[in-house]
Scaffold this motif. Structure first.
Motif, PDB file in Angstrom:
ATOM      1  N   VAL A  21       0.857  -1.178   0.000  1.00 42.05           N
ATOM      2  CA  VAL A  21       0.000   0.000   0.000  1.00 42.05           C
ATOM      3  C   VAL A  21       0.896   1.233   0.000  1.00 42.05           C
ATOM      4  N   ALA A  22       0.590   2.190  -0.904  1.00 37.99           N
ATOM      5  CA  ALA A  22       1.327   3.449  -0.952  1.00 37.99           C
ATOM      6  C   ALA A  22       0.388   4.582  -0.574  1.00 37.99           C
ATOM      7  N   LEU A  23       0.823   5.408   0.349  1.00 40.80           N
ATOM      8  CA  LEU A  23       0.072   6.588   0.770  1.00 40.80           C
ATOM      9  C   LEU A  23       0.886   7.791   0.329  1.00 40.80           C
ATOM     10  N   ILE A  24       0.296   8.612  -0.527  1.00 43.47           N
ATOM     11  CA  ILE A  24       1.043   9.682  -1.159  1.00 43.47           C
ATOM     12  C   ILE A  24       0.539  11.044  -0.707  1.00 43.47           C
ATOM     13  N   ASP A  25       1.448  11.812  -0.135  1.00 40.69           N
ATOM     14  CA  ASP A  25       1.167  13.167   0.322  1.00 40.69           C
ATOM     15  C   ASP A  25       1.187  14.082  -0.897  1.00 40.69           C
ATOM     16  N   GLN A  26       0.044  14.695  -1.174  1.00 37.75           N
ATOM     17  CA  GLN A  26      -0.042  15.628  -2.300  1.00 37.75           C
ATOM     18  C   GLN A  26      -0.136  17.068  -1.809  1.00 37.75           C
ATOM     19  N   GLY A  27       0.430  17.333  -0.649  1.00 40.88           N
ATOM     20  CA  GLY A  27       0.486  18.692  -0.158  1.00 40.88           C
ATOM     21  C   GLY A  27      -0.404  18.979   1.033  1.00 40.88           C
ATOM     22  N   ALA A  28      -1.181  18.022   1.462  1.00 42.41           N
ATOM     23  CA  ALA A  28      -2.068  18.230   2.615  1.00 42.41           C
ATOM     24  C   ALA A  28      -2.047  16.993   3.497  1.00 42.41           C
ATOM     25  N   ALA A  29      -0.866  16.584   3.876  1.00 40.95           N
ATOM     26  CA  ALA A  29      -0.705  15.325   4.620  1.00 40.95           C
ATOM     27  C   ALA A  29      -1.420  15.386   5.962  1.00 40.95           C
ATOM     28  N   GLY A  30      -0.724  15.806   6.961  1.00 43.00           N
ATOM     29  CA  GLY A  30      -1.311  15.921   8.283  1.00 43.00           C
ATOM     30  C   GLY A  30      -1.654  14.595   8.916  1.00 43.00           C
ATOM     31  N   PRO A  31      -2.191  14.662  10.118  1.00 44.39           N
ATOM     32  CA  PRO A  31      -2.519  13.458  10.872  1.00 44.39           C
ATOM     33  C   PRO A  31      -3.387  12.435  10.129  1.00 44.39           C
ATOM     34  N   PRO A  32      -4.349  12.839   9.279  1.00 42.08           N
ATOM     35  CA  PRO A  32      -5.130  11.806   8.590  1.00 42.08           C
ATOM     36  C   PRO A  32      -4.274  10.861   7.735  1.00 42.08           C
ATOM     37  N   LEU A  33      -3.262  11.408   7.063  1.00 40.28           N
ATOM     38  CA  LEU A  33      -2.409  10.548   6.243  1.00 40.28           C
ATOM     39  C   LEU A  33      -1.530   9.661   7.116  1.00 40.28           C
ATOM     40  N   TRP A  34      -0.973  10.241   8.173  1.00 37.35           N
ATOM     41  CA  TRP A  34      -0.085   9.458   9.037  1.00 37.35           C
ATOM     42  C   TRP A  34      -0.868   8.329   9.725  1.00 37.35           C
ATOM     43  N   THR A  35      -2.071   8.625  10.184  1.00 35.34           N
ATOM     44  CA  THR A  35      -2.850   7.578  10.852  1.00 35.34           C
ATOM     45  C   THR A  35      -3.413   6.573   9.844  1.00 35.34           C
ATOM     46  N   ALA A  36      -3.623   6.982   8.600  1.00 38.37           N
ATOM     47  CA  ALA A  36      -4.055   6.041   7.565  1.00 38.37           C
ATOM     48  C   ALA A  36      -2.987   4.974   7.348  1.00 38.37           C
ATOM     49  N   ALA A  37      -1.729   5.359   7.463  1.00 34.91           N
ATOM     50  CA  ALA A  37      -0.646   4.372   7.335  1.00 34.91           C
ATOM     51  C   ALA A  37      -0.729   3.343   8.450  1.00 34.91           C
ATOM     52  N   LEU A  38      -1.041   3.800   9.648  1.00 38.28           N
ATOM     53  CA  LEU A  38      -1.222   2.857  10.758  1.00 38.28           C
ATOM     54  C   LEU A  38      -2.400   1.930  10.484  1.00 38.28           C
ATOM     55  N   GLU A  39      -3.485   2.495   9.972  1.00 38.56           N
ATOM     56  CA  GLU A  39      -4.681   1.703   9.654  1.00 38.56           C
ATOM     57  C   GLU A  39      -4.357   0.608   8.642  1.00 38.56           C
ATOM     58  N   ALA A  40      -3.663   0.956   7.587  1.00 44.77           N
ATOM     59  CA  ALA A  40      -3.297  -0.031   6.568  1.00 44.77           C
ATOM     60  C   ALA A  40      -2.432  -1.124   7.175  1.00 44.77           C
ATOM     61  N   SER A  41      -1.481  -0.734   8.000  1.00 45.87           N
ATOM     62  CA  SER A  41      -0.606  -1.708   8.643  1.00 45.87           C
ATOM     63  C   SER A  41      -1.385  -2.633   9.572  1.00 45.87           C
ATOM     64  N   MET A  42      -2.285  -2.059  10.365  1.00 41.65           N
ATOM     65  CA  MET A  42      -3.058  -2.867  11.309  1.00 41.65           C
ATOM     66  C   MET A  42      -4.041  -3.792  10.592  1.00 41.65           C
ATOM     67  N   ARG A  43      -4.449  -3.414   9.379  1.00 39.29           N
ATOM     68  CA  ARG A  43      -5.378  -4.249   8.617  1.00 39.29           C
ATOM     69  C   ARG A  43      -4.673  -5.301   7.785  1.00 39.29           C
ATOM     70  N   GLY A  44      -3.370  -5.400   7.928  1.00 39.70           N
ATOM     71  CA  GLY A  44      -2.649  -6.510   7.315  1.00 39.70           C
ATOM     72  C   GLY A  44      -1.905  -6.250   6.035  1.00 39.70           C
ATOM     73  N   ALA A  45      -1.742  -5.000   5.634  1.00 43.52           N
ATOM     74  CA  ALA A  45      -0.938  -4.736   4.440  1.00 43.52           C
ATOM     75  C   ALA A  45       0.477  -5.237   4.692  1.00 43.52           C
ATOM     76  N   GLY A  46       1.014  -5.917   3.723  1.00 42.85           N
ATOM     77  CA  GLY A  46       2.351  -6.472   3.886  1.00 42.85           C
ATOM     78  C   GLY A  46       3.433  -5.412   3.951  1.00 42.85           C
ATOM     79  N   GLU A  47       3.262  -4.364   3.158  1.00 41.45           N
ATOM     80  CA  GLU A  47       4.238  -3.271   3.125  1.00 41.45           C
ATOM     81  C   GLU A  47       3.479  -1.965   2.952  1.00 41.45           C
ATOM     82  N   VAL A  48       3.771  -1.001   3.800  1.00 40.52           N
ATOM     83  CA  VAL A  48       3.139   0.309   3.716  1.00 40.52           C
ATOM     84  C   VAL A  48       4.251   1.338   3.516  1.00 40.52           C
TER      85      VAL A  48
END
Length: 98
Positions: A21-48
């Protein structure tokens, strides 16, 4: 390389576990993007991977939150690709504003 990676929306909507899973900051990252990475990891993505044009991830949160969030992302093996822009996404964003 981000070959084979899916975006967060595709990952969350999918039935199967995405290996990457790739999470791409397009200029408005902030906590939603950072916590989305945690969500993907906790849901079993092999690589975030978090991709950001910034020099560091989580730099837009207070110090205490930074330490906690960065520590959790690191502990879960989330990869950080800083100083990077995904050209195709930037180009599409510019075109859509016209």
């Amino acid at each position: 390389s981000l070959d084979g990676a899916v975006d967060l929306d595709s990952f969350l909507a999918g039935e199967d576990i995405a290996p990457r899973v790739a999470l791409i900051d397009q200029g408005a990252a902030g906590p939603p993007l950072w916590t989305a990475a945690l969500e993907a990891s906790m849901r079993g993505a092999g690589e975030v991977t978090l991709v950001t044009p910034l020099p560091a991830v989580c730099g837009d949160v207070d110090g205490t939150t930074f330490l906690t969030l960065y520590g959790e992302l690191s502990a879960r093996g989330v990869r950080f690709l800083t100083h990077h822009v995904v050209p195709g996404l930037v180009r599409r964003a510019r075109l859509s504003r016209s």
